[in-house]
Design an enzyme around this catalytic site. Structure first.
Site, short mmCIF file in Angstrom:
data_model
loop_
_atom_site.label_atom_id
_atom_site.label_comp_id
_atom_site.label_asym_id
_atom_site.label_seq_id
_atom_site.Cartn_x
_atom_site.Cartn_y
_atom_site.Cartn_z
N TRP A 89 0.68 -1.21 -0.12
CA TRP A 89 -0.20 -0.47 -0.21
C TRP A 89 0.44 1.41 0.40
O TRP A 89 1.72 1.55 1.00
CB TRP A 89 -0.55 -0.19 0.82
CG TRP A 89 -2.05 1.17 1.09
CD1 TRP A 89 -3.39 0.77 0.62
CD2 TRP A 89 -1.64 2.27 2.40
NE1 TRP A 89 -4.25 1.92 0.94
CE2 TRP A 89 -2.92 2.98 1.92
CE3 TRP A 89 -0.76 2.17 2.84
CZ2 TRP A 89 -3.95 3.87 2.16
CZ3 TRP A 89 -1.31 3.82 3.23
CH2 TRP A 89 -2.40 5.02 3.05
N GLU A 135 -17.49 6.30 2.55
CA GLU A 135 -15.97 5.57 3.31
C GLU A 135 -16.60 3.90 1.49
O GLU A 135 -16.03 3.98 1.25
CB GLU A 135 -15.15 4.93 4.49
CG GLU A 135 -16.47 3.18 5.16
CD GLU A 135 -15.70 2.96 5.84
OE1 GLU A 135 -16.39 2.52 7.24
OE2 GLU A 135 -14.52 2.97 5.45
N HIS A 149 -26.45 26.08 14.41
CA HIS A 149 -25.50 26.73 14.64
C HIS A 149 -24.90 26.67 13.40
O HIS A 149 -23.21 26.90 13.83
CB HIS A 149 -25.29 25.99 15.68
CG HIS A 149 -25.87 26.28 16.89
ND1 HIS A 149 -25.66 27.61 17.91
CD2 HIS A 149 -26.30 25.27 17.84
CE1 HIS A 149 -26.73 27.00 18.70
NE2 HIS A 149 -27.35 25.72 19.01
N LYS A 204 -7.44 -1.33 5.37
CA LYS A 204 -8.40 -2.05 6.69
C LYS A 204 -7.19 -2.05 8.10
O LYS A 204 -8.29 -1.68 9.03
CB LYS A 204 -8.47 -3.64 6.28
CG LYS A 204 -8.79 -4.79 7.41
CD LYS A 204 -10.64 -4.16 7.87
CE LYS A 204 -11.47 -4.49 8.56
NZ LYS A 204 -12.45 -3.62 8.81
C1 F6R Z 1 -14.47 1.99 9.44
C2 F6R Z 1 -13.29 1.74 9.68
C3 F6R Z 1 -11.63 2.34 10.43
C4 F6R Z 1 -11.59 1.67 11.46
C5 F6R Z 1 -10.26 2.71 11.93
C6 F6R Z 1 -9.91 1.78 13.27
O1 F6R Z 1 -15.27 1.21 8.75
O2 F6R Z 1 -12.98 0.23 9.25
O3 F6R Z 1 -12.50 3.77 10.42
O4 F6R Z 1 -12.35 1.00 12.29
O5 F6R Z 1 -9.46 2.38 11.61
O6 F6R Z 1 -9.77 0.29 12.82
P1 F6R Z 1 -9.05 -0.49 14.32
O7 F6R Z 1 -10.48 -0.68 14.49
O8 F6R Z 1 -8.18 -1.62 13.77
O9 F6R Z 1 -8.05 0.23 15.33
#
Ligand code: F6R
Length: 613
Positions: free
Chosen positions: A78, A493, A509, A608
């Site tokens: 990535w 998203e 507001h 993810k």
């Molecule tokens: C939105 C989403 C992200 C995660 C965030 C935190 O759908 O999945 O906003 O919630 O990146 O990730 P974790 O929970 O793995 O710390």
């Protein structure tokens, strides 16, 4: 984000194993993929592609040598340093291709190291920070007696975050793996070792795993043996293996077209799993085994600070309302990325609660590390068993939602809110008048989520109707306010539609100025003591020709008079409504994204597991 996989063993299936592992990590988000293996004469062969793992697989099937390889390392990248391209894709190697490396994370001092190596005559071909690693190891092989010492010496020079795998043609029976602030798990089987960024990539082969900690270097041998050394303290570590508690099938799509849909359909079981063995309806108790070791400290907690990112942060906001109302303890919820740079005072009576699905989010880990020496209690609400956050917290409660693979978090939010409800009940020590009704409601919620899933067709119809709007506003009050945020995040998203969330009371507001017929609002207008106030806000929107989709409680008759469209949730106390509201919002976002032809499981630009800050 990037995923890495390595294999060393007696079979000649290294490339296949690594490709399957990379495919299992696709959910993390990536833009290119590559692998390296040793051919029959122990020369390193590297293959890379921009795009999907499948493209890499196709390219490799044309390379006959790849069909019978043993030691193999691979990565899905990535892009951080340098655009997605074949040159920037991993693995990277030294000039004579005797050392090759895959890496997750960011080498913060890469520029400095690069200049130093360039001065020594090293030539770089990519824009990546990673490329310094094989050159640095090469440099130290001239100084060190063994290749392992050169790897160790190089690790000592790197700043930032890394999980790295190092393979060399000089030692074909060995793979090196090290981590600092980026996860790595070793899978152990007789005569074979697997290594990956997360267990999803290796569970098909083994459930016996060892998690590496920061500053640990594992030396993996082809005969299935390995050593782990803490290279900061120069100590060999003897760590017991752990057994993964889920199966490979749980990571499969089954008959669903998308992971996001599959994971929303797992909502009933998610609640059952999160509450299983923890709620005792007969004697009105909540038992949280994960908090027993800190029971004495919990008695003296007078402040809770929740740290998290994204969806987990919004779950934390629901937790704030719950813990304050049920347990009477003041709670603050902070974005982990902000928390770590703040200079706020802490007393010993503060408990920090980190919420994370992956347990590997760099900002949340950094927030926990910041308070490491403050003497405060650090708790985790984590889904991924054995993850970094689960291991660095003093105690915690697992979500037990099973692997979540769609980038957009759905069932994890439901599990997090369920667990936070349990924690709030636990902290209330049974004193809240809401204790019993909420305990009973937790047992009733799975059936209520099933009722929502049964409305999927109606939600889809509504999504089709609203799919072409460019902007959305989400509003809610009290428990509906975090739901407004989570609904807006989900929509933006996966559908890339601009969506903003506001506390309904804030409309006058400022945000009201945006409202016209082209700017619909999704109003959380479920039954609660503040419903009348929300109805007034809806009146104001309607008066400005704003269209309103409302989420209301079944049986309510006033909401539909103001809304253009209404979606209903089964009746539930306001404290447990967020679980039901979120599921409606998730389905709505999913169907809007689908109607607009988006890749719902892998939205553009997102990953993810966000393992870099
Ligand atoms: C939105 C989403 C992200 C995660 C965030 C935190 O759908 O999945 O906003 O919630 O990146 O990730 P974790 O929970 O793995 O710390």
């Amino acid at each position: 984000m990037c995923g890495i996989v390595g294999y060393i063993g007696k079979t000649q299936k290294g490339a296949d194993i690594v490709l399957d592992g990379l495919a299992a990590l696709e959910y993390r988000g990536y833009d290119s993929a590559g692998l390296a293996f040793l051919d029959k004469s122990n020369a390193i062969v590297v293959s890379k592609q921009v795009g999907r793992v499948q493209a890499l697989r196709t390219a490799l099937t044309q390379t006959k040598t790849a069909l019978s390889t043993s030691t193999t390392i691979g990565q899905t990248r990535w892009a951080t340093h340098g655009a997605p391209s074949i040159t920037n894709a991993h693995p990277h190697y030294n000039a004579d291709r005797t050392i090759t490396v895959v890496h997750n994370g960011i080498i913060e001092n890469h520029q400095e190291l690069r200049e130093h190596l360039e001065d020594k005559g090293y030539k770089f071909v990519s824009d990546t920070d990673t490329e310094v690693i094989p050159h640095l190891i090469d440099y130290y092989t001239h100084e060190c007696k063994t290749f392992g010492q050169a790897v160790e010496k190089s690790l000592g020079k790197l700043r930032g975050a890394y999980a790295v795998l190092v393979m060399t043609s000089k030692q074909p029976d060995t793979l090196y793996a090290a981590r600092l602030s980026s996860p790595l798990v070793i899978g152990i089987k007789k005569d074979a070792i697997f290594i990956a960024s997360d267990a999803t990539a290796l569970i098909e082969h083994t459930k016996e795993v060892v998690y590496l900690n920061d500053y640990e270097l594992a030396t993996l041998k082809q005969d299935g043996t390995y050593t782990v050394k803490d290279y900061k303290r120069s100590l060999y570590i003897n760590r017991d293996t752990e057994t993964l508690d889920y199966d490979a099938q749980e990571s499969n799509l089954g008959n669903f077209p998308h992971y996001m849909l599959k994971e929303m359909h797992e909502a009933p079981d998610t609640i059952r799993m999160a509450t299983s063995g923890r709620i005792r309806l007969q004697n009105n108790t909540v038992k949280l085994g994960g908090l027993e070791s800190v029971a004495d400290q919990l008695k003296y907690i007078d402040r809770v600070v929740i740290v998290a990112c994204g969806t987990s942060y919004y779950a934390g906001l629901v937790g704030e309302y719950l813990i304050e109302e049920l347990a009477g303890i003041p709670v603050e919820v902070q974005l982990a990325s902000e928390f770590k740079y703040r200079n706020e005072p802490f007393s010993r009576g503060t408990a920090i609660v980190a919420i994370s699905q992956s347990g590997e989010t760099a900002d949340t880990i950094a927030a926990l590390k910041k308070v490491e020496n403050y003497g405060v209690l650090r708790l985790g609400v984590v889904n991924a068993v054995g993850s970094t956050i689960a291991r660095i917290t003093d105690a915690g409660v697992y979500c037990h939602a099973g692997p979540e693979q769609a980038v957009a978090s759905t069932k994890a939010f439901i599990a997090q809110v369920t667990v936070l409800t349990l924690i709030a009940l636990h902290l209330s020590q049974g004193k809240s008048p809401l204790f019993k009704p909420i305990l009973n409601e937790l047992a009733a919620l799975p059936a209520k989520t099933e009722a929502i899933l049964a409305q999927a067709e109606a939600i889809k119809k509504l999504a089709d109707k609203y799919k072409d709007y460019n902007d959305f506003l989400f509003i809610g009050r009290t428990y509906g306010y975090p739901c407004a945020h989570e609904g807006a995040l989900k929509l933006k998203e996966v559908s890339y539609i601009h969506a903003e969330a506001y506390a309904a009371g804030e409309m006058k507001h400022g945000p009201l100025a945006m409202i016209d017929e082209s700017f619909p609002t999704l109003a959380v207008a479920t039954d609660s003591p503040v419903l009348e106030k929300t109805l007034s806000n809806m009146q104001e929107i309607k008066a400005r020709k704003g269209k309103i989709i409302a989420i209301a409680s079944e049986g309510n008759t006033s909401v539909k008079k103001l809304a253009s469209d209404v979606l209903y949730i089964p009746e539930s106390p306001e404290q447990t409504q967020p679980i039901l509201i979120a599921l409606v919002e998730q389905l709505f976002a999913y169907y809007v994204a689908l109607a607009n032809g988006h890749d719902v499981d892998r939205p553009r630009n997102l990953a993810k597991s966000v393992t870099v800050e």
